[in-house]
Design an enzyme around this catalytic site. Structure first.
Site, PDB file in Angstrom:
ATOM      1  N   LYS A 289     -24.034 -12.311  19.431  1.00 53.77           N
ATOM      2  CA  LYS A 289     -24.566 -13.603  18.973  1.00 53.77           C
ATOM      3  C   LYS A 289     -23.429 -14.368  18.311  1.00 53.77           C
ATOM      4  O   LYS A 289     -22.772 -13.850  17.407  1.00 53.77           O
ATOM      5  CB  LYS A 289     -25.713 -13.370  17.982  1.00 53.77           C
ATOM      6  CG  LYS A 289     -26.495 -14.619  17.627  1.00 53.77           C
ATOM      7  CD  LYS A 289     -27.308 -15.139  18.825  1.00 53.77           C
ATOM      8  CE  LYS A 289     -28.264 -16.242  18.410  1.00 53.77           C
ATOM      9  NZ  LYS A 289     -29.344 -15.742  17.551  1.00 53.77           N
ATOM     10  N   HIS A 290     -23.169 -15.569  18.788  1.00 58.49           N
ATOM     11  CA  HIS A 290     -22.088 -16.401  18.257  1.00 58.49           C
ATOM     12  C   HIS A 290     -20.752 -15.654  18.253  1.00 58.49           C
ATOM     13  O   HIS A 290     -20.016 -15.650  17.270  1.00 58.49           O
ATOM     14  CB  HIS A 290     -22.429 -16.915  16.863  1.00 58.49           C
ATOM     15  CG  HIS A 290     -23.641 -17.793  16.826  1.00 58.49           C
ATOM     16  ND1 HIS A 290     -23.823 -18.850  17.690  1.00 58.49           N
ATOM     17  CD2 HIS A 290     -24.747 -17.752  16.040  1.00 58.49           C
ATOM     18  CE1 HIS A 290     -24.983 -19.439  17.441  1.00 58.49           C
ATOM     19  NE2 HIS A 290     -25.569 -18.784  16.442  1.00 58.49           N
ATOM     20  N   ASN A 432     -12.887 -11.076   8.270  1.00 57.37           N
ATOM     21  CA  ASN A 432     -12.791  -9.656   7.931  1.00 57.37           C
ATOM     22  C   ASN A 432     -13.971  -8.904   8.539  1.00 57.37           C
ATOM     23  O   ASN A 432     -15.106  -9.377   8.475  1.00 57.37           O
ATOM     24  CB  ASN A 432     -12.800  -9.465   6.417  1.00 57.37           C
ATOM     25  CG  ASN A 432     -11.494  -9.850   5.767  1.00 57.37           C
ATOM     26  OD1 ASN A 432     -10.433  -9.479   6.238  1.00 57.37           O
ATOM     27  ND2 ASN A 432     -11.562 -10.595   4.658  1.00 57.37           N
TER      28      ASN A 432
END
Length: 538
Positions: A289-290, A432
């Site tokens: 997703k994304h 990160n």
């Protein structure tokens, strides 16, 4: 010194009287030549193209009759001659040019139809060095560029898909082309030779091991114009570079709407991730997703792998992209269609599975024909203001690394497997990145945070939410392995992972405070290994 234009205005319409046809891809060339001949256009041609036209019973003049010089050197020299380039470059309304044509017996060429030696195809098929070099076209690009420069008078066609556009224009306007159409074709011609030369230059750099050539060109061929880009106010197009790496660019769309810009970006991310898990090692599934994974897992069956991946974060998986490392079967398809999904991509799809997915006509289903090789070389590029950042593809593999145990306690065999699994996933998560994994599935994923501590906490929170949704007594982070794609600069990120229940840690190492982090791991009886390789992803 720059050449000064005589500023002779370009005519709006130019009658096509003489055409030069020289093509490697002969798709549609006989039909084009037949129509041109029927319109009274004189046909000039070369080599195999001339033979094909003559065999079709059409009148054709060989270029050697124009140059008064035979084709030599295995066809390397045939069109590089003033009688050809003069005919392409002459400005018909310039008295000096007209006089030069008359003095040297040069005939004007009004239309050039040229496509190039199949360098891209030969390279993609793994041709050896001499064969690949031999398929670098010289005369073709020279004629295309000459024609395009003189588009005031010459129409240049480089793509068989434009033959009908040309013929429709000629039929509608008494065999003439307009200046606007010639401009359009000229722009496409220069783009074509630019993309061709880009592929050649990048092949040379790769073949010779030149990591940062003085000039870097990135070229592509338009696959489709998109409705919009990342957002509706942005325009976009999808271009193919010629790389035959299995993936969204080479896959067959079996059903569903046109893929959007974001669909393509997410599907590429999903399939590259699942490619980390060879099909021979068993089923694997990644849900994206994304451009970030929200669940990754392996299993005994593809259905099990999918269910385990979905369990990591079923909320985020809604409207996502699902990638499989093996054939999509009917059982897995039945389960997937229960969730709203944008795209499914797999190396192959059974006929029964196709029928199941067909119940959702808007769901895009892609068959890629294989998996991308995570170890293969390639380029990755992104634009910045006024520049282009180009790097080699991140093909580092945890299996190839010399893992160093840095704590008093070494990881168990199961912890080591979970570590490697988590680190593979971390490579594909935006930095990160912190990933918890247990028993071949992600337990929690923290992506793209400015603080590594926040990534650890977010991943743990998602694991807790997943446990509640599944009715589990505790989240899968309890007894998990945790991976960080880059080193821990302080012990706080590690302590957050330990608080979530991680018992083993894999990270690159290399921080000034490595010993502080190692001491914290030892204090909590946590096993830690250093990889010596990081996987930043921005």
């Amino acid at each position: 010194m720059a050449v000064v234009s005589k500023k002779i205005p370009a005519p709006d319409k130019v009658k096509i009287r003489t055409a030069l046809l020289s093509v490697s891809d002969k798709t549609g060339i006989i039909e084009l030549a037949t129509t041109l001949a029927s319109m009274g256009v004189k046909l000039l041609s070369t080599g195999g193209t001339a033979k094909a036209i003559a065999d079709a019973g059409l009148p054709v003049t060989d270029v050697s009759d124009v140059t008064k010089f035979p084709e030599i050197m295995d066809g390397r020299v045939k069109t590089l001659h003033p009688n050809v380039h003069g005919g392409l470059l002459a400005i018909r309304d310039d008295a000096d040019h007209v006089a030069a044509m008359a003095n040297h017996g040069i005939e004007g060429i009004d239309l050039s139809v040229i496509n190039l030696y199949p360098f891209e195809e030969v390279r993609a098929k793994g041709g050896d060095y001499p064969t690949t070099v031999e398929n670098i076209d010289i005369g073709g690009p020279a004629m295309i560029r000459a024609s395009a420069k003189n588009h005031a008078y010459v129409t240049v066609i480089t793509d068989p898909s434009d033959y009908d556009v040309l013929l429709d224009a000629l039929k509608a306007d008494d065999g003439q082309t307009t200046y606007a159409l010639r401009q359009k074709f000229a722009a496409k011609a220069y783009a074509r030779t630019a993309a061709y030369d880009a592929m050649i230059s990048n092949w040379f750099a790769d073949a010779l091991g030149i990591e940062a050539p003085d000039y870097r060109a990135i070229g592509g061929v338009l696959k489709e114009k998109m409705r919009y880009g990342e957002n509706p106010h942005q325009s976009a197009g999808f271009y193919l570079t010629g790389e035959k790496r299995p993936g969204v660019a080479t896959a067959t769309l079996l059903q569903g709407k046109q893929l959007s810009y974001n669909n393509i970006n997410d599907t590429d991310a999903a399939f590259e991730l699942v490619g980390e898990f060879p099909a021979s090692n068993g089923p694997a599934c990644a849900i994206i997703k994304h451009a970030n994974p929200c669940g990754v897992a392996t299993g005994e069956t593809m259905l099990e792998a999918y269910k385990k991946a979905l369990a990591c974060d079923s909320v985020s998986a809604f409207g996502g992209v699902i990638a499989l490392n093996q054939t999509l079967d009917v059982q897995t398809a039945e389960e997937i269609v229960k969730l709203f999904t944008e795209v499914i991509i797999a190396p192959d799809v059974t006929e029964e599975a196709k029928a199941i997915v067909a119940r959702k006509p808007n769901l895009r289903l892609l068959s890629a024909g294989g998996l991308p090789d995570p170890r293969s070389r390639g380029l990755a590029a992104k634009t910045v203001s006024g520049g282009l950042l180009v790097q080699s593809r991140d093909n580092g593999m945890v299996e190839d690394l010399d893992l160093k145990v840095v704590t008093k306690r070494a990881p168990t065999a199961q912890e080591l497997e979970d570590m490697k699994f988590a680190f593979k996933v971390a490579k594909h998560v935006k930095s990160n990145a912190v990933i918890y994994a247990k028993d071949g599935q992600t337990a929690g994923i923290g992506a793209g945070q400015m603080s590594r501590v926040d990534s650890a906490r977010i991943a743990a929170l998602k694991a807790e939410d997943a446990a509640k949704a599944l009715g589990l007594a505790e989240p899968l982070t309890k007894g998990s392995a945790v991976a960080s794609e880059a080193f821990y600069p302080f012990a706080d990120g590690l302590l957050a992972a330990i608080a979530a229940g991680a018992t083993a840690v894999i990270q690159p190492g290399g921080s000034m405070r490595d010993q502080e982090v190692i001491d914290a791991a030892n204090e909590h009886n946590v096993a830690m290994v250093f990889t010596g390789m990081r996987h930043f992803r921005h």
